[in-house]
Motif scaffolding. Sequence first.
Motif: not given
Length: 89
Positions: A6, A34, A45, A60, A62-69
Motif C-alpha cells: 500500500w 499515475s 491497508e 491517499k 493506494i494499493a500496489s495493484y490499483d490500475t490507476a497507478l
Amino acid sequence: MVLISWYLMLPPPVFPPVKDASGDYKMNTTAPISQWIKFKTFKSEDSCKARLKKMPAFYKCIASYDTALKPAATPSTSTVSGAAGSHMQ
C-alpha cells in the motif's frame, strides 16, 4: 502469491509553484494517480490508513495493484502518421 503493498501517495505540486493563503504550496489533486508521488510504502491497508489520519487531507492510500497507478496509454505516432499518410494518396 502476489505481494501487495500500500502506498501513501502525495499529489504533485502545481507548476509553476503557487502558495495558498497559509503559505503552503498548492498541490495538483486533480492530476491522475499515475502522476502522484509515492510518499511511503506499507505492508497493509490498515497501517497505511493509520498513517493517513496524521497527514493532510489530500494524501491517499493506494494499493500496489490499483490500475490507476499505470500511466494512460497514448496512441502510437507511427499508427497516426501511417493512417494520415494512407489518406494522402
